[in-house]
Design a protein around this motif. Structure first.
Motif, PDB file in Angstrom:
ATOM      1  N   MET A   1       4.081  19.252  -5.503  1.00 45.83           N
ATOM      2  CA  MET A   1       2.781  19.259  -6.173  1.00 45.83           C
ATOM      3  C   MET A   1       2.411  17.929  -6.815  1.00 45.83           C
ATOM      4  O   MET A   1       1.238  17.652  -7.054  1.00 45.83           O
ATOM      5  N   HIS A   2       3.400  17.110  -7.107  1.00 46.14           N
ATOM      6  CA  HIS A   2       3.116  15.843  -7.795  1.00 46.14           C
ATOM      7  C   HIS A   2       3.307  14.635  -6.879  1.00 46.14           C
ATOM      8  O   HIS A   2       3.388  13.507  -7.353  1.00 46.14           O
ATOM      9  N   TYR A   3       3.367  14.904  -5.593  1.00 52.31           N
ATOM     10  CA  TYR A   3       3.471  13.825  -4.604  1.00 52.31           C
ATOM     11  C   TYR A   3       2.071  13.330  -4.250  1.00 52.31           C
ATOM     12  O   TYR A   3       1.195  14.105  -3.856  1.00 52.31           O
ATOM     13  N   TYR A   4       1.843  12.021  -4.398  1.00 50.80           N
ATOM     14  CA  TYR A   4       0.570  11.408  -4.050  1.00 50.80           C
ATOM     15  C   TYR A   4       0.837  10.382  -2.957  1.00 50.80           C
ATOM     16  O   TYR A   4       1.539   9.400  -3.180  1.00 50.80           O
ATOM     17  N   LYS A   5       0.267  10.623  -1.799  1.00 46.31           N
ATOM     18  CA  LYS A   5       0.596   9.842  -0.610  1.00 46.31           C
ATOM     19  C   LYS A   5      -0.013   8.449  -0.629  1.00 46.31           C
ATOM     20  O   LYS A   5       0.625   7.471  -0.252  1.00 46.31           O
ATOM     21  N   ASP A   6      -1.283   8.354  -1.066  1.00 44.69           N
ATOM     22  CA  ASP A   6      -1.988   7.079  -0.962  1.00 44.69           C
ATOM     23  C   ASP A   6      -2.974   6.915  -2.113  1.00 44.69           C
ATOM     24  O   ASP A   6      -3.076   7.782  -3.003  1.00 44.69           O
ATOM     25  N   ALA A   7      -3.695   5.798  -2.085  1.00 46.17           N
ATOM     26  CA  ALA A   7      -4.627   5.470  -3.162  1.00 46.17           C
ATOM     27  C   ALA A   7      -5.747   6.501  -3.278  1.00 46.17           C
ATOM     28  O   ALA A   7      -6.215   6.796  -4.383  1.00 46.17           O
ATOM     29  N   ALA A   8      -6.176   7.067  -2.156  1.00 44.69           N
ATOM     30  CA  ALA A   8      -7.245   8.057  -2.190  1.00 44.69           C
ATOM     31  C   ALA A   8      -6.826   9.298  -2.970  1.00 44.69           C
ATOM     32  O   ALA A   8      -7.610   9.857  -3.757  1.00 44.69           O
ATOM     33  N   GLU A   9      -5.576   9.730  -2.780  1.00 46.13           N
ATOM     34  CA  GLU A   9      -5.089  10.896  -3.507  1.00 46.13           C
ATOM     35  C   GLU A   9      -4.877  10.570  -4.983  1.00 46.13           C
ATOM     36  O   GLU A   9      -5.099  11.423  -5.854  1.00 46.13           O
TER      37      GLU A   9
ATOM     38  N   CYS B   1       7.160   5.373  -1.169  1.00 45.39           N
ATOM     39  CA  CYS B   1       6.683   4.574  -2.303  1.00 45.39           C
ATOM     40  C   CYS B   1       6.067   3.267  -1.813  1.00 45.39           C
ATOM     41  O   CYS B   1       5.017   2.838  -2.318  1.00 45.39           O
ATOM     42  N   ASN B   2       6.706   2.653  -0.853  1.00 48.04           N
ATOM     43  CA  ASN B   2       6.181   1.389  -0.330  1.00 48.04           C
ATOM     44  C   ASN B   2       4.855   1.593   0.392  1.00 48.04           C
ATOM     45  O   ASN B   2       3.986   0.716   0.358  1.00 48.04           O
ATOM     46  N   PHE B   3       4.687   2.754   1.021  1.00 51.32           N
ATOM     47  CA  PHE B   3       3.406   3.053   1.664  1.00 51.32           C
ATOM     48  C   PHE B   3       2.313   3.220   0.608  1.00 51.32           C
ATOM     49  O   PHE B   3       1.211   2.689   0.749  1.00 51.32           O
ATOM     50  N   LEU B   4       2.613   3.979  -0.437  1.00 50.56           N
ATOM     51  CA  LEU B   4       1.648   4.147  -1.523  1.00 50.56           C
ATOM     52  C   LEU B   4       1.293   2.798  -2.134  1.00 50.56           C
ATOM     53  O   LEU B   4       0.114   2.494  -2.386  1.00 50.56           O
ATOM     54  N   LYS B   5       2.305   1.993  -2.352  1.00 46.50           N
ATOM     55  CA  LYS B   5       2.086   0.657  -2.929  1.00 46.50           C
ATOM     56  C   LYS B   5       1.163  -0.173  -2.046  1.00 46.50           C
ATOM     57  O   LYS B   5       0.263  -0.854  -2.546  1.00 46.50           O
ATOM     58  N   ALA B   6       1.358  -0.106  -0.737  1.00 43.71           N
ATOM     59  CA  ALA B   6       0.534  -0.881   0.189  1.00 43.71           C
ATOM     60  C   ALA B   6      -0.921  -0.445   0.126  1.00 43.71           C
ATOM     61  O   ALA B   6      -1.837  -1.281   0.167  1.00 43.71           O
ATOM     62  N   THR B   7      -1.156   0.864  -0.002  1.00 41.40           N
ATOM     63  CA  THR B   7      -2.540   1.343  -0.065  1.00 41.40           C
ATOM     64  C   THR B   7      -3.203   0.990  -1.392  1.00 41.40           C
ATOM     65  O   THR B   7      -4.433   0.983  -1.477  1.00 41.40           O
ATOM     66  N   MET B   8      -2.388   0.682  -2.407  1.00 36.06           N
ATOM     67  CA  MET B   8      -2.945   0.341  -3.724  1.00 36.06           C
ATOM     68  C   MET B   8      -3.118  -1.161  -3.907  1.00 36.06           C
ATOM     69  O   MET B   8      -3.554  -1.606  -4.957  1.00 36.06           O
TER      70      MET B   8
END
Length: 255
Positions: free
Chosen positions: A230-238, A150-157
């Motif tokens: 199926m509902h996992y989104y790794k980063d802002a691009a996804e 989650c923190n990685f996704l947050k960082a990319t956003m």
């Protein structure tokens, strides 16, 4: 002889009764009398104070009258509403479901995107009433503050460049709901968010009527993730790809 006896009797009587003018001036001799006088004076003062004491309600009324007089003197309108100069955004309190000003406690772990108008907690969806007029689909982001993913996704956003340009622009077309994993039990669509596990972060989309769209899942990430999470989104691009897919589905009236 008689005179001597008479003088002795008179002297004896004087010594027996000792008039005050014959006693020595001993310091403190008159203290008891003075203390009695002070006590009496104090009692009298207390009685006077009690008599003159004002009723608390009367004192409050008097103070209010003074305030009103000052307002009138300076032309202050007490009925005028105070202007809200607080620039912090309104967010949904995660406990009460009420709109409150954003603060460190209710913004800290939830900032995903700089210019995304998130509704925090499931209440914005649970208590939504304008279903007949609603034309916006829903996007649900479920995270946990202590999750590395989650923190990685947050960082990319956090960037306002690249894929986040579209994510932030398209977010205006959705009801954006951010739910902490600890709050999912209060979500009316809880069962639909557990179709393939309780991992985080995960994103779901619902149509304007509030129905989950099964076809709207992450088909753009790693193959293992696509089939098992199926509902996992790794980063802002996804996230951008998922929102674009949902927008195309809406525009083609496939919902």
């Amino acid at each position: 002889m008689i005179r001597g006896a008479t003088f002795a009797v008179i002297l004896g009587l004087i010594c027996l009764f000792q008039p005050a003018w014959l006693l020595p001036d001993v310091p403190g001799r008159d203290i008891p009398k003075k203390m009695d006088a002070d006590s009496a004076a104090a009692a009298a003062d207390a009685a006077t104070d009690k008599k003159d004491a004002k009723d608390p309600a009367a004192m409050i009324a008097e103070m209010q009258a003074q305030i009103d007089a000052l307002k009138a003197a300076y032309n202050i309108d007490s009925t005028e509403e105070e202007k809200d100069t607080d620039s912090r955004p309104l967010v949904t309190d995660t406990v009460t479901g009420q709109k409150v000003r954003a603060s460190g406690s209710n913004l800290g772990p939830r900032e995903y995107g700089v210019d995304i108008d998130w509704n925090y907690g499931p209440w914005a969806f649970n208590n939504f009433e304008d279903w007949n007029k609603n034309t916006k689909p829903w996007m649900f982001l479920i995270t946990r503050s202590d999750s590395d993913a989650c923190n990685f996704l947050k960082a990319t956003m956090e960037s306002q460049e690249g894929p986040m340009v579209d994510v932030e622009a398209w977010s205006k077309e959705f009801h954006m709901i951010h739910i902490l994993d600890s709050e999912i039990g209060n979500f009316t669509l809880q069962k639909q968010t557990l179709v393939d596990g309780a991992y985080v972060p995960r994103i779901y989309f619902a149509d304007p009527k509030g129905n989950m769209v099964k076809e709207a899942h992450n088909a753009f990430g790693h193959s293992h993730a696509r089939h098992h999470y199926m509902h996992y989104y790794k980063d802002a691009a996804e996230v951008r790809a998922g929102m674009e897919h949902m927008r195309h589905m809406i525009h083609r009236d496939e919902l």
